[in-house]
Scaffold this active site. Structure first.
Site, short mmCIF file in Angstrom:
data_model
loop_
_atom_site.label_atom_id
_atom_site.label_comp_id
_atom_site.label_asym_id
_atom_site.label_seq_id
_atom_site.Cartn_x
_atom_site.Cartn_y
_atom_site.Cartn_z
N ASP A 11 0.85 -1.20 0.00
CA ASP A 11 0.00 0.00 0.00
C ASP A 11 0.88 1.24 0.00
O ASP A 11 1.72 1.41 0.90
CB ASP A 11 -0.91 0.01 1.24
CG ASP A 11 -1.97 -1.08 1.20
OD1 ASP A 11 -2.09 -1.76 0.16
OD2 ASP A 11 -2.68 -1.24 2.21
N GLY A 37 -3.28 -5.49 0.99
CA GLY A 37 -3.95 -6.50 0.16
C GLY A 37 -5.01 -7.17 1.00
O GLY A 37 -4.75 -7.56 2.14
N GLU A 135 -9.88 -9.86 -5.02
CA GLU A 135 -8.76 -9.15 -5.63
C GLU A 135 -7.84 -10.06 -6.45
O GLU A 135 -6.78 -9.63 -6.87
CB GLU A 135 -7.92 -8.41 -4.56
CG GLU A 135 -8.60 -7.16 -4.05
CD GLU A 135 -7.73 -6.33 -3.13
OE1 GLU A 135 -7.96 -5.11 -3.03
OE2 GLU A 135 -6.82 -6.90 -2.49
N ASP A 248 -11.38 -5.88 6.47
CA ASP A 248 -10.55 -7.10 6.41
C ASP A 248 -10.32 -7.65 7.82
O ASP A 248 -10.28 -8.87 8.02
CB ASP A 248 -9.19 -6.80 5.77
CG ASP A 248 -9.33 -6.33 4.34
OD1 ASP A 248 -10.29 -6.75 3.67
OD2 ASP A 248 -8.47 -5.54 3.89
N SER A 287 -2.39 -1.70 12.05
CA SER A 287 -3.47 -1.34 12.98
C SER A 287 -4.24 -2.56 13.50
O SER A 287 -5.13 -2.40 14.34
CB SER A 287 -4.46 -0.41 12.26
OG SER A 287 -5.18 -1.12 11.26
O1 RIB Z 1 -9.08 -3.46 2.30
C1 RIB Z 1 -7.92 -2.68 2.33
C2 RIB Z 1 -6.95 -3.12 1.29
O2 RIB Z 1 -7.52 -2.89 0.02
C3 RIB Z 1 -5.65 -2.36 1.29
O3 RIB Z 1 -4.67 -2.92 2.13
C4 RIB Z 1 -5.24 -2.37 -0.17
O4 RIB Z 1 -4.15 -3.18 -0.45
C5 RIB Z 1 -6.50 -2.83 -0.94
O5 RIB Z 1 -6.35 -4.07 -1.41
#
Ligand code: RIB
Length: 305
Positions: A11, A37, A135, A248, A287
């Site tokens: 990121d 990710g 993704e 996430d 975090s």
């Molecule tokens: O959900 C957050 C994530 O979305 C980030 O870390 C970024 O990499 C994107 O994939």
């Protein structure tokens, strides 16, 4: 055991007072390179919540790969299923404003080369959990779901970022995770009217898809609809700094608790608290809370009996 089949990114994060409008340039802070990710984030969140986690993913043959894997490695996620594919590691360009809102543009890099065959059939078995997101190539995600389901594993799909998923695609999915916007998008895509609340929308989705649907609702917590029940949990009150990766965190912690045998309500309480805690610090992976911090917050907040 939890296996995550999904994305690994670096990121590139900048903060700014307000997000730019199309065509506008605004001043930003020094940039930071942070491991991210959605797949890697969920893997780390589950690991920090106490699960044994294996990551199946791909990074590029570049200098970013080591940084992208650093937190997973330090956290004790099994990286033996991570491949080197192509030149570049996935990169998310993230801008965060003073209100903790963000925009994300994702360059997939090696994530686009992940294949279901990277999930070896003997790597997942009965009683394990497979955690999926959107993704990496969706056809490969569905094939991985098929492999895991055939092996007797629980399969959880986080529909983030949102793509219009057809009904048939849910055949091997046990549990669907969305945020409120994704819940509405999925309902509309399936020809349903979203409800006036997140709870109504997930109830409609659960009835239509005949499986459990869970939506995160930001500061309002989260709601799950099973075929015969609705479970609502509150969020922890925090001052939000950066919401990147909060969803996430919810997914990873929910999977961790279910994998260890907790009931859905308990898993949701832990996941909701963890997602809130993740909003209180900058960046995604740095975090994510440890299990002790989640338990501590659950113990002291009267909103969580
Ligand atoms: O959900 C957050 C994530 O979305 C980030 O870390 C970024 O990499 C994107 O994939």
């Amino acid at each position: 055991m939890i296996t995550v089949f999904g994305s690994i990114n670096i990121d590139l994060v900048t903060t700014t007072a307000r997000l730019p409008r199309p065509g506008e340039t605004v001043p930003g802070s020094e940039y930071r390179l942070i491991p991210g990710g959605k797949g890697a984030n969920q893997a780390l969140a589950a690991r920090r919540a106490g699960a044994v986690v294996k990551m199946i993913g791909a990074v590029g043959d570049d200098d970013m790969a080591a940084t992208a894997l650093a937190e997973l490695d330090a956290g004790g996620v099994d990286l033996s299923g991570v491949q080197r594919r192509g030149k570049t590691t996935g990169m998310a360009v993230i801008t965060v404003d003073d209100h903790a809102e963000n925009t994300i543009v994702l360059s997939p890099g090696a994530n686009a080369k992940l294949a279901a065959t990277d999930l070896q059939e003997d790597a997942i078995g009965a009683g394990d959990t497979l955690l999926l997101q959107m993704e990496v190539p969706f056809a490969e995600t569905l094939a991985a779901a098929r492999t895991a389901k055939a092996a007797g594993a629980r399969v959880i799909l986080s529909i983030a970022p949102f793509l219009p998923v057809e009904r048939e695609a849910f055949a091997d999915i046990d549990m669907i995770l969305v945020n409120e916007t994704e819940a509405g998008d999925l309902a509309r895509h399936l020809g349903l009217n979203p409800g006036s609340t997140g709870a109504e929308t997930v109830a409609k989705l659960a009835r239509e898809l005949k499986r459990t649907v869970i939506a995160t609702l930001g500061a309002d917590g989260a709601v799950a609809a099973t075929l015969d029940d609705t479970i609502s949990v509150p969020a922890l009150k925090v001052v939000p700094v950066d919401t990147t990766g909060a969803g996430d965190t919810f997914c990873g912690v929910l999977a961790a608790l279910l994998d260890e045998g907790a009931d859905l309500a308990t898993a949701m309480r832990h996941a909701s608290v963890a997602g809130s805690l993740a909003c209180a610090k900058a960046g995604a992976q740095p975090s994510f809370p440890l299990r002790e911090a989640i338990e501590l917050s659950l113990g002291v907040d009267p909103a969580f009996p």
